[in-house]
Design an enzyme around this catalytic site. Structure first.
Site, PDB file in Angstrom:
ATOM      1  N   PHE A 119       0.913  -0.989   0.023  1.00 21.91           N
ATOM      2  CA  PHE A 119      -0.063  -0.001   0.171  1.00 21.91           C
ATOM      3  C   PHE A 119       0.820   1.310   0.296  1.00 21.91           C
ATOM      4  O   PHE A 119       0.347   2.157  -0.335  1.00 21.91           O
ATOM      5  CB  PHE A 119      -0.943  -0.016   1.165  1.00 21.91           C
ATOM      6  CG  PHE A 119      -0.343   0.350   2.277  1.00 21.91           C
ATOM      7  CD1 PHE A 119      -0.382   1.685   2.845  1.00 21.91           C
ATOM      8  CD2 PHE A 119       0.433  -0.341   3.512  1.00 21.91           C
ATOM      9  CE1 PHE A 119      -0.040   2.423   3.990  1.00 21.91           C
ATOM     10  CE2 PHE A 119       0.947   0.101   4.492  1.00 21.91           C
ATOM     11  CZ  PHE A 119       0.877   1.299   4.997  1.00 21.91           C
ATOM     12  N   LYS A 120       2.101   1.260   0.451  1.00 25.06           N
ATOM     13  CA  LYS A 120       2.994   2.352   0.248  1.00 25.06           C
ATOM     14  C   LYS A 120       3.231   3.258  -0.969  1.00 25.06           C
ATOM     15  O   LYS A 120       3.471   4.195  -0.949  1.00 25.06           O
ATOM     16  CB  LYS A 120       4.369   1.857   0.961  1.00 25.06           C
ATOM     17  CG  LYS A 120       4.396   1.172   2.313  1.00 25.06           C
ATOM     18  CD  LYS A 120       3.864   2.021   3.470  1.00 25.06           C
ATOM     19  CE  LYS A 120       3.846   1.233   4.745  1.00 25.06           C
ATOM     20  NZ  LYS A 120       5.089   0.782   5.410  1.00 25.06           N
ATOM     21  N   ASP A 121       2.862   2.149  -1.978  1.00 26.00           N
ATOM     22  CA  ASP A 121       3.019   2.604  -3.265  1.00 26.00           C
ATOM     23  C   ASP A 121       2.055   3.782  -3.614  1.00 26.00           C
ATOM     24  O   ASP A 121       2.324   4.807  -4.547  1.00 26.00           O
ATOM     25  CB  ASP A 121       2.840   1.672  -4.287  1.00 26.00           C
ATOM     26  CG  ASP A 121       4.100   0.591  -4.333  1.00 26.00           C
ATOM     27  OD1 ASP A 121       5.062   0.949  -4.233  1.00 26.00           O
ATOM     28  OD2 ASP A 121       3.721  -0.649  -4.581  1.00 26.00           O
ATOM     29  N   THR A 152       7.930   0.120   3.354  1.00 28.69           N
ATOM     30  CA  THR A 152       8.344   1.454   2.796  1.00 28.69           C
ATOM     31  C   THR A 152       9.479   1.797   2.110  1.00 28.69           C
ATOM     32  O   THR A 152       9.564   2.465   1.079  1.00 28.69           O
ATOM     33  CB  THR A 152       8.336   2.455   4.154  1.00 28.69           C
ATOM     34  OG1 THR A 152       7.006   2.452   4.626  1.00 28.69           O
ATOM     35  CG2 THR A 152       8.857   3.880   3.789  1.00 28.69           C
TER      36      THR A 152
END
Length: 495
Positions: A119-121, A152
């Site tokens: 989800f960091k993308d 991250t």
């Protein structure tokens, strides 16, 4: 829109967005927040519903982040957002699809379709575009110094690799990431990427980054910036997917849904707090932790008690093996009405006494009644059971962190209330746990085939601030991807 530190006393030091974009952590050790959150009303949400349907996620992102940015032209924001959120990068033209788990109240917000399957993308791809844009406008350069517990780092490196004027020094806790996570990072050979394995846990890495950033002279001389969620721009970008998920689950104005968010550093769920403060109809923010349950303890008891390295457990949801939630300070600042002096006192108590306790205060009661937070924790046994059950009953395969979110969401489920569980990563990143839960290894997307078979490039470093400073200096001196007019530090001033 101007920005203040969580520890500031007044508005005299307020800064525009592009300054705090490059600065990351405030000089006083606090985190930047906008002077106020822009308000979004029902008619705007319905306008954005049409925008999302007609033009897609990138258009929604440009419109929303434009509420926080007044020193970048709207047309440039649209272009940068369109470059960040493409179907080629995110493997799905919707960028953030939302699917229901069976016929029950739970939904999955799919945030892991990006380049590194995490989800960091969602924020990092936009951050890369913003950094390169602003550095080019200024004819400047940046040394990104960050810490990662798993995802991250790879998201930042894939977003920054090869970008002009940017180098990355990324700290990881030695031996604490999965083989897939290590391979994603350590296999990169780009000249502007430096991976570092620190002898310690994630909190040690994060403390080193904060300590180096606290040296204002060193930070300025080596143009240190941040991609961790201490950087406001990353949090701002994460707010967008709360709005997108709400728009895709609801079918009209005023409908409230809740979100269950696996979190260790409080960044992902802090974005939800901001979305709710902006007026998005969020019923509850369900905070899910693993065995490192510092945040769960706080929201249940009012006691914030970070643990030391020795007490931070290595778990099967390793990206949440965190006991010092750096983004938590932003919520405390809001809880105390942006009283910078009080925020400083509370976190000074953590440094001196190891904890602070707000139980019995008006703020604790407000937190429980007015901010929508509930919490819970999950264990390895819970994760294994949840992953296996979802696969058997619904044909849905989730990673261990998302399983923590599902488990805690089910604890708090209420009749008639949709709950979107925010996905953390694709299962392929945690093959051992998936195989334990289902008896089979997870499917490997084609783009990740053979990723664990290549060579690795990583620097080993002790848990020592001076050693990290020296590495930053040598990195800056060895790279030539900065504009010539920006100059470079002289070697005689590298200590």
């Amino acid at each position: 829109m101007r920005y203040l530190s969580t520890r500031a006393l007044g508005a005299d030091d307020a800064k525009p967005f592009c300054d705090i974009l490059l600065e990351g952590l405030a000089a006083d050790g606090g985190l930047f927040l906008p002077e106020q959150y822009p308000q979004v009303h029902a008619d705007t949400l319905e306008e954005w519903r049409g925008l999302l349907d007609a033009e897609g996620y990138a258009a929604l992102a440009a419109r929303l982040i434009g509420l926080f940015i007044d020193d970048v032209p709207a047309g440039d924001l649209e272009r940068l957002s369109a470059a960040a959120y493409t179907a080629q990068k995110f493997s799905d033209p919707r960028i953030v699809p939302v699917t229901r788990i069976g016929a029950g109240p739970l939904w999955l917000g799919h945030l892991s379709n990006g380049p590194t399957a995490a989800f960091k993308d969602m924020a990092m791809q936009l951050l890369g575009e913003l950094f390169e844009y602003e550095l080019a406008r200024r004819g400047s350069w940046m040394t990104i110094l960050g810490a990662t517990s798993g995802d991250t780092g790879s998201s930042a490196e894939y977003a920054m690799r090869g970008r002009a004027g940017i180098s990355v020094v990324m700290l990881t806790p030695a031996g604490r990431m999965t083989p897939f996570q290590q391979a994603q990072m350590f296999s990169l050979t780009d000249a502007n990427i430096v991976n570092v394995a620190v002898k310690g846990v994630f909190d040690d890495c994060q403390d080193l980054v904060k300590a180096v950033n606290a040296d204002a002279g060193f930070k300025a001389r080596y143009h240190l910036g941040a991609v961790n969620s201490i950087n406001w721009a990353r949090l701002m970008a994460q707010v967008v997917y709360y709005f997108a998920c709400w728009l895709r689950v609801t079918d009209g104005p005023g409908q409230a849904i809740s979100f269950s968010v696996p979190t260790g550093n409080f960044g992902d769920i802090c974005a939800g707090h901001i979305a709710r403060a902006m007026g998005l109809p969020i019923g509850r923010l369900i905070l899910a932790t693993n065995e490192n349950d510092v945040l769960d303890e706080f929201f249940r008891t009012g006691v914030y008690r970070p643990r030391g390295s020795a007490q931070t457990r290595a778990t099967s949801s390793p990206s949440m093996d965190i006991s010092k939630a750096s983004n938590f300070e932003r919520f405390i600042a809001d809880l105390y009405g942006r009283d910078g002096a009080r925020v400083r006192e509370l976190f000074a108590a953590v440094a001196e006494d190891g904890f602070f306790d707000i139980s019995g205060t008006p703020q604790f009661e407000a937190m429980r009644s007015g901010y929508g937070f509930v919490s819970g924790s999950s264990t390895h046994a819970d994760r294994i059971a949840t992953i296996g059950r979802l696969r058997r009953e619904y044909g849905v395969l989730v990673d261990p962190h998302t399983a923590d979110g599902v488990k805690v969401a089910e604890q708090h489920a209420a009749v008639g209330e949709p709950i979107v569980v925010l996905e953390t990563a694709l299962p392929v990143k945690f093959a051992d746990t998936i195989e334990e839960a289902t008896g089979q290894p997870p499917p490997v997307p084609e783009r990740f085939a053979h990723i664990e078979e290549g060579p690795r490039r990583v620097v080993e470093l002790p848990n020592d601030v001076d050693a990290l400073r020296g590495l930053v200096v040598s990195t800056v001196e060895s790279l030539s991807n900065r504009p010539a007019e920006a100059g470079r530090p002289e070697k005689k001033e590298t200590s």
